[in-house]
Design an enzyme around this catalytic site. Structure first.
Site, PDB file in Angstrom:
ATOM      1  CD  GLU A 115      -2.490  -1.073   2.806  1.00 58.43           C
ATOM      2  OE1 GLU A 115      -2.483  -0.034   3.499  1.00 58.43           O
ATOM      3  OE2 GLU A 115      -2.954  -2.145   3.183  1.00 58.43           O
TER       4      GLU A 115
ATOM      5  CE  LYS B  59       5.118   5.030   6.977  1.00 59.40           C
ATOM      6  NZ  LYS B  59       4.916   6.404   7.420  1.00 59.40           N
TER       7      LYS B  59
ATOM      8  CG  ASP C  34       3.873  12.400   4.930  1.00 59.88           C
ATOM      9  OD1 ASP C  34       3.777  12.035   6.119  1.00 59.88           O
ATOM     10  OD2 ASP C  34       4.785  13.124   4.511  1.00 59.88           O
TER      11      ASP C  34
ATOM     12  CE1 TYR D 256      -3.739   2.373   8.650  1.00 62.38           C
ATOM     13  CE2 TYR D 256      -3.597   3.967   6.868  1.00 62.38           C
ATOM     14  CZ  TYR D 256      -3.369   3.625   8.180  1.00 62.38           C
ATOM     15  OH  TYR D 256      -2.759   4.509   9.015  1.00 62.38           O
TER      16      TYR D 256
ATOM     17  CE  LYS E 205       9.909   7.482   6.638  1.00 59.95           C
ATOM     18  NZ  LYS E 205       9.011   8.179   7.513  1.00 59.95           N
TER      19      LYS E 205
ATOM     20  CB  CYS F 142       8.130  46.829  -5.571  1.00 59.88           C
ATOM     21  SG  CYS F 142       7.393  45.535  -6.577  1.00 59.88           S
TER      22      CYS F 142
ATOM     23  CB  CYS G 144       5.532  48.407  -9.436  1.00 57.42           C
ATOM     24  SG  CYS G 144       5.424  48.463  -7.639  1.00 57.42           S
TER      25      CYS G 144
ATOM     26  CB  CYS H 267       5.296  45.713  -3.336  1.00 57.07           C
ATOM     27  SG  CYS H 267       4.589  46.870  -4.506  1.00 57.07           S
TER      28      CYS H 267
ATOM     29  CB  CYS I  49       2.537  45.988  -7.763  1.00 54.97           C
ATOM     30  SG  CYS I  49       3.951  44.950  -8.115  1.00 54.97           S
TER      31      CYS I  49
HETATM   32  S1  IVH Z   1      -0.682   0.507   8.797  1.00 57.98           S
HETATM   33  C1  IVH Z   1      -0.014  -1.568  12.714  1.00 57.98           C
HETATM   34  N1  IVH Z   1      -0.875   1.496   6.377  1.00 57.98           N
HETATM   35  O1  IVH Z   1       2.234   5.410   8.920  1.00 57.98           O
HETATM   36  C2  IVH Z   1      -0.025  -0.917  11.410  1.00 57.98           C
HETATM   37  N2  IVH Z   1      -0.056   2.893   8.097  1.00 57.98           N
HETATM   38  O2  IVH Z   1       4.724   5.071  10.378  1.00 57.98           O
HETATM   39  C3  IVH Z   1      -0.453   0.475  11.494  1.00 57.98           C
HETATM   40  N3  IVH Z   1       0.441   5.170   7.394  1.00 57.98           N
HETATM   41  O3  IVH Z   1       0.859   5.433  12.138  1.00 57.98           O
HETATM   42  C4  IVH Z   1      -0.317   1.305  10.320  1.00 57.98           C
HETATM   43  N4  IVH Z   1      -0.133   4.917   5.295  1.00 57.98           N
HETATM   44  O4  IVH Z   1      -0.317   6.824  10.314  1.00 57.98           O
HETATM   45  C5  IVH Z   1      -0.527   1.719   7.662  1.00 57.98           C
HETATM   46  N5  IVH Z   1      -1.140   2.267   4.198  1.00 57.98           N
HETATM   47  C6  IVH Z   1      -0.796   2.499   5.469  1.00 57.98           C
HETATM   48  C7  IVH Z   1      -0.327   3.735   5.901  1.00 57.98           C
HETATM   49  C8  IVH Z   1       0.044   3.899   7.240  1.00 57.98           C
HETATM   50  C9  IVH Z   1       0.323   5.757   6.208  1.00 57.98           C
HETATM   51  C10 IVH Z   1       0.944   5.839   8.616  1.00 57.98           C
HETATM   52  C11 IVH Z   1       0.123   5.568   9.853  1.00 57.98           C
HETATM   53  C12 IVH Z   1       1.079   4.979  10.841  1.00 57.98           C
HETATM   54  C13 IVH Z   1       2.395   5.452  10.320  1.00 57.98           C
HETATM   55  C14 IVH Z   1       3.509   4.562  10.780  1.00 57.98           C
END
Ligand code: IVH
Length: 674
Positions: free
Chosen positions: A116, A118, A120, A233, A321, A416, A419, A434, A439
């Site tokens: 999946e 991740k 942010d 998720y 990451k 500026c 202008c 400015c 402007c």
């Molecule tokens: S699973 C026990 N799935 O990443 C598993 N987390 O660094 C719990 N996050 O606290 C998390 N996308 O806020 C999971 N597809 C994803 C995610 C995800 C972002 C975040 C989540 C978690 C943090 C951990």
């Protein structure tokens, strides 16, 4: 139109179902079937019917997304089971080590994983009882989070209720919990920061901080405006995973109408996961939100249970990451850019450097304070970072034997760069600006603001049109809008007779809008909608406002010395005064109804806290303001009264600590009316 109806309850429920369906199509699967106007019409019908039959309003009605009263703080709530975090890996090797451990500990060597994105943002748990959303809880420390239900309800991709039948079909019980990621899409982030900047407020550094700041807002109305999104998720019942495979959970959540990220994949073995990781690293910039890696989860729950946890993270999942996208390059020069509010932003001109697949040539240095903090000089080697759509920024100066230091110190220009008007830095402020309304650099954004909904409401005057109008020199300031002829409009690209006429009609209609809109439309720094309203009421005409000095301006509700100075500064520019004359000649309404606010409470400052029993906060605020008092958000020594309702929290404590007068609603009424 509201059809007269013998069975309003039925009609209301059927409208709600329709609206929920269209919300799902629009906010969850991004595939609307009806226009925004049609959707608004359904919503209006429902609101009207509910207004006629208030007893039929239920908390899960789509009209109730923003309904709760703001509260003092957030109540702490324990989680059904700990909300864990993830262990991180940064290389293919570490990832393969992780798989090896999975094999060893589980005794299986062919393991399925779900990959999946991740996302942010921040994790958030939602509790549903009987198919209805009852609580939204932040992660907090993992064991105890904060109840942010009122704010979460404003997130359109969070279903407020799910029909029993739908849950049954998806195989989900009526009482359950989902967990997922709350995030701010890049477009909302950008818009919010632009608005904050226009109001002279600090901007959020990234969408993740903005999400956290938004969900912890005390006013759910603010959360609603900022357009967050939520992807689920996890599905739990009594704190435990419900299905026997993670992939099934995701499909079931999908089927129940939750937003589940579609960019996911069930893979066999880590080789396939690695392919997924690399594919998304290349594509991550095409997403409308930020991701910082990929999460790989063991699919079978029985295997997950065998693997268990270490400390705060499961052994059955890992985050890969992506490297922070940074590069080192030479800072060749610093130039200054001018934004809508006239803010001067120093921009680093860089020797081109490839960062995460994009050539970066410039990066923001934010302001002079930041340049001083970094200690950066022209000619230095610098580290530059970029994230998604966000403007790249200089994060530090490199200083070693391979990277000799530069020597040239940067100075803010005195005029500026576009202008030539004298640049101003208001006492106590970080930014230089400015202040010339004409402007050209500010022009495009200024025109867009003036024409926008909620200001002069000139429908149709959006990006595309304003670009053409300003580029061709047809509009050089907001007054020029009122000089536009049909021939001017027809000379533009993609403009037919009918659209041109519509725009002229819109422009004509805008002339009738009240004074406060025009004041707001001028884009005076720190003068938002509300301040414009107070100014219009106080002065009753643009002419009086123009003449007002800093002292007089501070008699206006909510106007302090900084706003007063900003207004005086604006009108001290001859070009701005000329602009107003032209708006007057064009027939705009530059006079209004002076509203005599009482003087009874003049100079008195109030803070409202807790839940009032007899008034809404807005009503109480209005009463005080009408009597000439001022309502502010935080308690200080200067506060005259704190009006405390039920469950008053930290503000009440602060009032007691500072010895400020604490009164109840009744006393407030006596002071105002009696
Ligand atoms: S699973 C026990 N799935 O990443 C598993 N987390 O660094 C719990 N996050 O606290 C998390 N996308 O806020 C999971 N597809 C994803 C995610 C995800 C972002 C975040 C989540 C978690 C943090 C951990």
């Amino acid at each position: 139109m509201v059809p007269s109806n013998k069975d309003p309850e039925k009609k209301i429920e059927s409208l709600r179902e329709k609206i929920r369906h269209h919300e799902y199509l629009y906010y969850v699967i991004d595939n609307p079937e009806i226009s925004d106007a049609e959707f608004d019409k359904l919503m209006r019908q429902l609101k009207d019917l509910e207004a006629e039959h208030p007893a039929l309003i239920t908390p899960d009605s789509p009209t109730q997304r923003v309904g709760g009263k703001p509260r003092e703080g957030f109540v702490k709530v324990p989680h059904s089971s700990p909300m864990l975090s993830l262990d991180n890996t940064y290389s293919e090797e570490e990832l393969r080590d992780w798989e090896r451990r999975v094999h060893e500990l589980s005794g299986h060597s062919d393991v399925d994983y779900v990959c999946e994105l991740k996302l942010d943002g921040m994790s958030l748990a939602l509790i549903y009882e009987d198919g209805k959303l009852v609580r939204g809880i932040t992660r907090g420390d993992g064991s105890v989070g904060e109840d942010v239900t009122l704010n979460v309800r404003t997130v359109r991709s969070v279903p407020l209720s799910i029909p029993k039948e739908k849950l049954r079909k998806a195989g989900i019980p009526a009482n359950f919990e989902v967990r997922g990621e709350l995030l701010m899409p890049l477009a909302s982030f950008k818009k919010m920061n632009e608005e904050r900047e226009a109001k002279g407020l600090s901007v959020f550094a990234n969408p993740r901080n903005a999400t956290a700041g938004t969900v912890r807002q005390l006013e759910s109305k603010v959360t609603a405006e900022r357009r967050l999104d939520y992807f689920t998720y996890m599905l739990l019942e009594n704190g435990r995973t419900y299905f026997d495979r993670h992939s099934k959970t995701l499909d079931a959540l999908d089927a129940a109408g939750f937003k589940v990220n579609q960019n996911r994949k069930l893979v066999h073995g880590i080789d396939e996961a690695w392919v997924f990781i690399q594919q998304w690293e290349a594509k991550r910039d095409s997403l409308p939100y930020e991701i910082d890696g990929i999460v790989i989860k063991v699919d079978r729950i029985a295997l997950q249970d065998e693997l268990g946890f270490t400390g705060k993270a499961p052994r059955w999942a890992i985050a890969y990451k992506y490297a922070a996208r940074a590069g080192i390059t030479k800072l060749e020069d610093i130039r200054v850019q001018v934004g809508r509010t006239g803010k001067l932003t120093p921009v680093a001109m860089l020797a081109p450097v490839l960062i995460g697949g994009t050539t970066v040539r410039n990066a923001t240095l934010h302001n002079l304070d930041e340049i001083e903090r970094l200690g950066v000089k022209i000619g230095d080697w610098v580290q530059v970072e970029r994230g998604g759509d966000v403007i790249p920024k200089v994060v530090k100066v490199i200083d070693d034997k391979d990277h000799p230091r530069g020597h040239k110190i940067f100075h803010m220009p005195e005029t500026c760069p576009v202008c030539g008007t004298q640049v101003v830095r208001t006492e106590g402020e970080v930014d230089y600006r400015c202040v010339n309304a004409n402007c050209p650099a500010k022009l495009r954004e200024t025109i867009l603001h003036f024409a926008s909904r909620g200001v002069m409401n000139i429908d149709g005057m959006g990006d595309a049109l304003v670009n053409q109008l300003t580029e061709r020199g047809l509009v050089k300031n907001v007054a020029d809008i009122y000089k536009l002829t049909k021939a001017d409009l027809l000379s533009l690209e993609r403009m037919g007779d009918k659209s041109a006429q519509n725009i002229l009609d819109e422009i004509e209609a805008s002339k009738k809008l009240p004074l406060e809109r025009v004041i707001y439309g001028l884009g005076i720094r720190m003068v938002g909608e509300r301040t414009a309203q107070f100014l219009a009421e106080h002065f009753g005409s643009m002419e009086e406002l123009e003449k007002a000095g800093v002292e007089e301006l501070q008699n206006v509700n909510e106007v302090g010395p900084r706003i007063a100075e900003s207004i005086v500064e604006f009108f001290s520019i001859a070009a701005n005064r000329k602009l107003i004359e032209r708006l007057r000649d064009a027939g705009l309404k530059l006079t209004g109804q002076k509203k005599q606010r009482g003087t009874k409470l003049a100079g008195k400052t109030f803070v409202l806290t807790g839940t009032l029993a007899h008034f809404t906060r807005d009503e109480a605020r209005k009463m005080i303001e009408d009597a000439g008092g001022k309502v502010t958000g935080s308690v200080s020594k200067k506060t005259d009264y704190v009006v405390a309702g039920a469950d008053a929290g930290s503000k009440l404590d602060k009032a007691k600590e500072l010895g400020v007068n604490v009164i109840d609603e009744k006393e407030m009424k006596n002071i105002v009316v009696g």
